[in-house]
Design a protein around this motif. Structure first.
Motif, PDB file in Angstrom:
ATOM      1  N   ALA A 238      83.442  28.182 111.571  1.00 52.72           N
ATOM      2  CA  ALA A 238      83.401  27.427 110.313  1.00 52.72           C
ATOM      3  C   ALA A 238      82.813  28.765 109.521  1.00 52.72           C
ATOM      4  N   LYS A 239      81.323  29.362 109.982  1.00 56.76           N
ATOM      5  CA  LYS A 239      80.493  30.555 109.654  1.00 56.76           C
ATOM      6  C   LYS A 239      81.424  31.779 108.770  1.00 56.76           C
ATOM      7  N   ARG A 240      82.229  32.157 109.647  1.00 51.02           N
ATOM      8  CA  ARG A 240      82.772  32.381 108.864  1.00 51.02           C
ATOM      9  C   ARG A 240      83.568  32.028 107.428  1.00 51.02           C
ATOM     10  N   TYR A 241      84.264  31.127 107.902  1.00 53.16           N
ATOM     11  CA  TYR A 241      84.660  30.238 106.867  1.00 53.16           C
ATOM     12  C   TYR A 241      83.755  30.525 105.173  1.00 53.16           C
ATOM     13  N   ALA A 242      82.908  30.320 105.887  1.00 51.17           N
ATOM     14  CA  ALA A 242      82.239  29.526 104.462  1.00 51.17           C
ATOM     15  C   ALA A 242      81.795  30.679 103.644  1.00 51.17           C
ATOM     16  N   SER A 243      81.800  32.149 104.774  1.00 50.12           N
ATOM     17  CA  SER A 243      81.032  33.274 104.372  1.00 50.12           C
ATOM     18  C   SER A 243      82.225  34.529 103.442  1.00 50.12           C
ATOM     19  N   TRP A 244      83.895  33.785 104.128  1.00 53.60           N
ATOM     20  CA  TRP A 244      84.684  33.858 103.007  1.00 53.60           C
ATOM     21  C   TRP A 244      85.341  33.224 102.176  1.00 53.60           C
ATOM     22  N   ALA A 245      84.100  32.592 101.800  1.00 54.50           N
ATOM     23  CA  ALA A 245      84.731  32.103 100.093  1.00 54.50           C
ATOM     24  C   ALA A 245      83.390  31.448  99.484  1.00 54.50           C
ATOM     25  N   GLY A 246      82.363  32.299  99.853  1.00 57.99           N
ATOM     26  CA  GLY A 246      81.067  32.483  99.015  1.00 57.99           C
ATOM     27  C   GLY A 246      80.074  31.613  99.013  1.00 57.99           C
ATOM     28  N   LEU A 247      80.373  31.111 100.019  1.00 60.20           N
ATOM     29  CA  LEU A 247      79.707  29.719 100.962  1.00 60.20           C
ATOM     30  C   LEU A 247      78.734  30.225 101.881  1.00 60.20           C
ATOM     31  N   ARG A 248      78.033  28.858 102.088  1.00 60.94           N
ATOM     32  CA  ARG A 248      76.823  28.817 103.604  1.00 60.94           C
ATOM     33  C   ARG A 248      77.291  27.834 104.469  1.00 60.94           C
ATOM     34  N   LEU A 249      77.121  27.312 105.583  1.00 57.58           N
ATOM     35  CA  LEU A 249      77.129  26.664 105.946  1.00 57.58           C
ATOM     36  C   LEU A 249      75.527  25.422 106.061  1.00 57.58           C
ATOM     37  N   PRO A 250      75.324  24.093 105.383  1.00 58.29           N
ATOM     38  CA  PRO A 250      74.493  24.079 105.014  1.00 58.29           C
ATOM     39  C   PRO A 250      73.257  23.930 106.179  1.00 58.29           C
ATOM     40  N   SER A 251      72.209  23.919 106.231  1.00 61.18           N
ATOM     41  CA  SER A 251      71.108  23.697 107.488  1.00 61.18           C
ATOM     42  C   SER A 251      71.406  21.813 107.897  1.00 61.18           C
ATOM     43  N   GLU A 252      70.717  21.444 108.957  1.00 58.35           N
ATOM     44  CA  GLU A 252      71.396  20.079 109.534  1.00 58.35           C
ATOM     45  C   GLU A 252      69.815  19.159 108.231  1.00 58.35           C
ATOM     46  N   ALA A 253      69.073  19.945 108.190  1.00 59.60           N
ATOM     47  CA  ALA A 253      67.709  19.021 107.364  1.00 59.60           C
ATOM     48  C   ALA A 253      69.051  18.351 105.523  1.00 59.60           C
ATOM     49  N   GLU A 254      69.611  20.170 105.253  1.00 58.27           N
ATOM     50  CA  GLU A 254      70.067  19.398 103.880  1.00 58.27           C
ATOM     51  C   GLU A 254      71.335  18.340 104.112  1.00 58.27           C
ATOM     52  N   LEU A 255      71.662  18.238 104.950  1.00 56.50           N
ATOM     53  CA  LEU A 255      73.092  17.905 105.245  1.00 56.50           C
ATOM     54  C   LEU A 255      72.239  16.250 105.359  1.00 56.50           C
ATOM     55  N   GLU A 256      71.040  16.288 106.014  1.00 54.19           N
ATOM     56  CA  GLU A 256      71.193  15.153 106.495  1.00 54.19           C
ATOM     57  C   GLU A 256      70.179  14.235 105.001  1.00 54.19           C
ATOM     58  N   TYR A 257      69.596  15.063 104.608  1.00 56.35           N
ATOM     59  CA  TYR A 257      69.295  14.952 102.543  1.00 56.35           C
ATOM     60  C   TYR A 257      70.709  14.056 102.552  1.00 56.35           C
ATOM     61  N   ALA A 258      71.616  14.862 102.053  1.00 52.75           N
ATOM     62  CA  ALA A 258      73.397  14.961 101.445  1.00 52.75           C
ATOM     63  C   ALA A 258      73.909  13.363 102.285  1.00 52.75           C
ATOM     64  N   THR A 259      73.389  13.161 103.570  1.00 52.96           N
ATOM     65  CA  THR A 259      74.350  12.427 103.551  1.00 52.96           C
ATOM     66  C   THR A 259      73.421  11.242 103.327  1.00 52.96           C
TER      67      THR A 259
END
Length: 151
Positions: A6-27
């Protein structure tokens, strides 16, 4: 999909994994309830917003992306379907967590944090604050990602 993948894919796509706090906020999408649609996973409105096949007929395993109604932020499939990897290392509690919402990169980094409530998991876990961990190399069913972009 493993945490490492997941980390490699996000980096390859020019993105990142969200933090736990960011994902909860978005949810949560500005709500204060366990689920942005209301009280519990058995609330009939859950069938409009999440893949909970035990109560909602017609869906099992993973549903197509965007099948369920968006939350108040316009984000689809925030609960149900797959557990989503975050950028955080596992810590048993929030004691010592970052105050600014960034990823917690110390603790047990052999395990990453997953959020979102897996469709075939315990339906009581289908809530914004649910969190669990799994080993970074685990490619088990129900593990996926929701990459983020910094604006």
């Amino acid at each position: 999909m493993s945490w490492d993948d997941a980390k490699r894919y996000a980096s390859w796509a020019g993105l990142r994994l969200p933090s736990e706090a960011e994902l909860e906020y978005a949810t949560r999408a500005g709500t204060t309830t366990a689920r942005f649609w209301g009280s519990g996973p058995r609330d009939r409105s859950a069938c409009e917003y999440a893949n909970v096949p035990i109560w909602c007929r017609g869906y099992a395993n993973n549903a197509p992306v965007g099948r369920f109604a968006a939350n108040p932020f316009g984000l689809h499939d925030m609960l149900g379907n797959v557990l989503e990897w975050t950028a955080d290392c596992w810590n048993d509690t929030y004691i010592g967590a970052r105050k600014n919402g960034s990823a917690w990169t110390d603790g047990d980094c052999e395990q990453g944090v997953v959020r979102g409530g897996y469709v075939l998991g315990r339906h009581g876990d289908l809530r914004a604050a649910d969190r669990s961990s799994t080993y970074s190399w685990d490619k088990g069913n129900g593990l996926g990602l929701r990459p983020a972009r910094t604006l």
